[in-house]
Scaffold this active site. Structure first.
Site: not given
Length: 357
Positions: A179-180, A205, A298, A301
């Site tokens: 993600s991030t 993501h 973050m 998930d």
């Protein structure tokens, strides 16, 4: 705990008001300042230093990317690029990530209630991630090296492999979730993958419309082929499939071949695509044939999915805290027992290959 201070920079009053409403409704954040263009934002930054900036791309007097580059050089602050650009501007947004943006989100639209609610969830989660992200130095990649590598790979190193030939050779599959900070982390992993690497399936993501340019950028930098996944694509050696934004991706099996299935549906673990969806399907259909890595990001998930992978006999690992932009998803995977292995980003590819072999 102090609330996350957010600055909103967008030339549209309607968008500014919508973003203000979303931020103000979250109990752990508040709007510190708003600005209609980068010049006004620069003036307000003399008096207010926010924790996170939400930045539009197309604005009068100065575009958002130029402002972002100046900001990263002079006063690095976590920036989320919020744009309505999709296909035609997706390369611009890839440039924003390379310039130091923490994340990309699409502008919330005044559509259905469900759409606005999902936009609110994704935006506030992105703000929380940006607020704890580690600032990173942006070093321009040498374009000559990239061009030379692309030319050599295109001519010598990317033979087309037929699906029928893969029926007997596709044994192991690498699955990756991020993600991030994941766009650069995934690049670091894929750039060192050899042409005969196992097939790779990735969930990053990302909003719809941007994953194709992300895949094309990686394809130009890597020896292996990288593409945005389509429903029914086979998992082939020397190829990485990236889940398209706004669609869940599952790993399935037909005989000796693995393939991906794309599905609509609600957010899972607050995301679509969801790492948990990919990991759980991989545990079900591939089990011990999987080598999995969960990278910077973050939230949680992928953490439960990694537990299922490990229980199914898969080899699993996580990016370590020191090299993660946000040590959230890897931390949760370790805490829940999804893996006992943590590696620096620069060694993850080698460890995935070792496990798969």
């Amino acid at each position: 705990m102090d609330k996350i201070q957010v600055m909103i920079v967008d030339d549209s009053a309607v968008v500014r008001n919508t973003l203000q409403d979303i931020v103000s409704a979250a109990p752990d954040m508040e709007v510190a300042a708003v600005a209609q263009d980068p010049y006004v934002a620069a003036e307000k930054l003399r008096r207010v230093v926010p924790d996170v900036i939400i930045l539009d791309v197309e604005m009068p007097r100065m575009d958002g990317i130029t402002f972002l580059k100046k900001l990263m050089k002079q006063h690095p602050i976590p920036v989320i690029v919020c744009s309505s650009l999709v296909q035609e501007g997706s390369q611009t947004l890839m440039n924003a990530l390379e310039a130091g943006a923490v994340d990309i989100v699409t502008k919330p639209q005044l559509g259905t209630k469900q759409f606005l609610e999902e936009s609110s969830v994704l935006l506030t989660d992105s703000i929380r991630a940006a607020a704890v992200a580690k600032p990173r130095a942006v070093t321009p990649r040498p374009s000559s090296q990239a061009r030379q590598k692309l030319t050599a790979d295109a001519i010598l190193s990317k033979p087309k492999v037929t699906r029928s030939a893969m029926a007997e050779t596709t044994e192991k599959v690498i699955v990756i979730g991020a993600s991030t900070g994941g766009t650069e982390a995934i690049r670091a992993v894929l750039e060192v993958m050899p042409l005969d690497s196992p097939g790779i399936v990735i969930v990053q993501h990302m909003p719809p419309g941007f994953t194709r340019s992300f895949a094309e950028r990686l394809d130009s930098l890597c020896a292996i082929t990288v593409k945005e996944a389509r429903n029914g694509d086979y998992v082939l050696r020397g190829q990485a499939l990236i889940a398209p934004g706004n669609a869940h991706m599952l790993l399935k099996r037909s005989g000796h071949r693995y393939y991906v299935e794309l599905k609509e549906g609600p957010l899972v673990s607050r995301h679509r695509p969801s790492v948990d969806v990919l990991f759980r399907s991989a545990a079900k259909y591939a089990g011990k044939n999987i080598a999995a890595a969960i990278l910077t990001g973050m939230g949680a998930d992928g953490a439960d999915g990694m537990v299922e992978l490990r229980q199914a006999g898969a080899w699993t690992c996580a990016q370590d805290e020191a090299t993660s932009v946000v040590y959230g998803m890897p931390k949760e995977a370790v805490a829940r027992g999804g893996t006992t292995r943590e590696y620096p980003l620069e060694t993850i590819a080698a460890n995935l290959l070792k496990a798969a072999n």
